[in-house]
Design an enzyme around this catalytic site. Structure first.
Site, mmCIF file in Angstrom:
data_model
loop_
_atom_site.group_PDB
_atom_site.id
_atom_site.type_symbol
_atom_site.label_atom_id
_atom_site.label_comp_id
_atom_site.label_asym_id
_atom_site.label_seq_id
_atom_site.Cartn_x
_atom_site.Cartn_y
_atom_site.Cartn_z
ATOM 1 N N SER A 13 0.910 1.547 3.854
ATOM 2 C CA SER A 13 0.004 2.143 4.839
ATOM 3 C C SER A 13 -1.140 1.191 5.187
ATOM 4 C CB SER A 13 -0.545 3.481 4.336
ATOM 5 O OG SER A 13 -1.268 3.327 3.128
ATOM 6 N N ARG A 91 2.780 -5.214 -9.243
ATOM 7 C CA ARG A 91 3.061 -6.188 -10.295
ATOM 8 C C ARG A 91 1.822 -7.035 -10.541
ATOM 9 N NH1 ARG A 91 7.909 -4.759 -12.713
ATOM 10 N NH2 ARG A 91 9.486 -4.362 -11.104
ATOM 11 N N ASN A 107 -7.199 -7.884 -3.340
ATOM 12 C CA ASN A 107 -6.423 -6.699 -3.702
ATOM 13 C C ASN A 107 -7.170 -5.448 -3.256
ATOM 14 O OD1 ASN A 107 -4.392 -5.142 -4.979
ATOM 15 N ND2 ASN A 107 -5.609 -4.974 -6.845
ATOM 16 N N THR A 108 -6.425 -4.446 -2.812
ATOM 17 C CA THR A 108 -7.003 -3.139 -2.516
ATOM 18 C C THR A 108 -6.781 -2.226 -3.716
ATOM 19 O OG1 THR A 108 -4.953 -2.295 -1.527
ATOM 20 C CG2 THR A 108 -6.498 -3.431 -0.065
ATOM 21 N N HIS A 109 -7.725 -1.305 -3.931
ATOM 22 C CA HIS A 109 -7.599 -0.412 -5.091
ATOM 23 C C HIS A 109 -8.195 0.951 -4.767
ATOM 24 C CE1 HIS A 109 -6.999 0.584 -9.289
ATOM 25 N NE2 HIS A 109 -8.217 1.079 -9.318
ATOM 26 N N SER A 136 -11.879 0.228 -3.207
ATOM 27 C CA SER A 136 -12.483 -1.077 -3.440
ATOM 28 C C SER A 136 -11.580 -2.188 -2.932
ATOM 29 C CB SER A 136 -12.734 -1.311 -4.945
ATOM 30 O OG SER A 136 -13.529 -0.302 -5.515
ATOM 31 N N ASP A 145 -7.519 -5.397 -12.173
ATOM 32 C CA ASP A 145 -8.579 -4.889 -11.301
ATOM 33 C C ASP A 145 -9.967 -5.248 -11.816
ATOM 34 O OD1 ASP A 145 -6.652 -3.665 -9.602
ATOM 35 O OD2 ASP A 145 -6.496 -2.005 -11.022
#
Length: 210
Positions: A13, A91, A107-109, A136, A145
């Site tokens: 998405s 991963r 990275n999205t979190h 974040s 993360d």
């Protein structure tokens, strides 16, 4: 023009939102390739719709995580990206891959880091009884993360929330933060090297409240 490779494992998405944004000729970034560790990743359909090349490097095809990482890195580097985005990529990258791509690796979190790191962030927030979660964007390091935070925003947990409903409210925030981060990187207002060196973390309006 910032060239971007996006890595996904699922529905993509965030990828879709980025592809939609990049369809505007004035958007200063282009997704040049989409990679996955899962050939059945639904998000590959978004790449195909926009005519973006895809590649797959499945961990199960290799004898070690390091060998998988080497093959993944080779595929990424074929596209000579300015930025690599892990967006729902489930991963942990081997250290050699992180070292080769850093600091241009984000990275999205779906949580307000450093709260609730890891793959169960939304569920963990609910199980902890948190009144707020969030979204974040971080620079990737070798932890889970734990990298420098470049953007984050709170999302309230409302009575009756479950994992699906909370995640559904987090996703639009995550997408907006990601697109803004890509814009800032492309426009030079966000320096990832500086962020990585300084351990910079974003200060949000929520944090500055008295």
């Amino acid at each position: 023009m910032l060239s971007v490779v996006v890595l996904i494992s699922g529905g993509g998405s965030n990828l879709r939102a980025l592809l939609d944004a990049a369809a505007d000729a004035e958007f200063p970034a282009r997704v040049v390739a989409v990679g996955t560790d899962r050939p059945e990743a639904e998000g590959l359909e978004h790449a195909e719709e926009f005519g973006v090349p895809t590649f797959e490097v499945a961990l199960s095809s290799f004898g070690s995580r390091e060998a998988w990482g080497d093959a993944l890195l080779e595929q990424i580097q074929l596209w000579r990206p300015d930025l690599v985005i892990l967006s729902g990529f489930m991963r942990l990258l081997p250290p050699a891959v992180v070292a080769a791509l850093a600091p241009n690796l984000i990275n999205t979190h779906p949580a307000f880091l450093p709260e609730f790191p890891g793959p169960r962030a939304v569920r963990d927030a609910l199980e902890a009884g948190a009144s707020e979660s969030g979204a974040s964007i971080i620079v990737v390091d070798n932890g889970v993360d734990t990298g420098p935070i470049i953007a984050r925003e709170r999302v309230a947990v409302v009575p009756g929330d479950n994992e699906t409903t909370l995640h559904a409210r987090i996703k639009p925030v995550e997408r907006r933060l990601l697109i803004q981060a890509v814009l800032d990187i492309a426009n030079g207002t966000l320096d990832l090297a500086d962020a990585a060196l300084s351990g910079r973390r974003a200060i949000t309006p929520e944090e500055s409240r008295p």
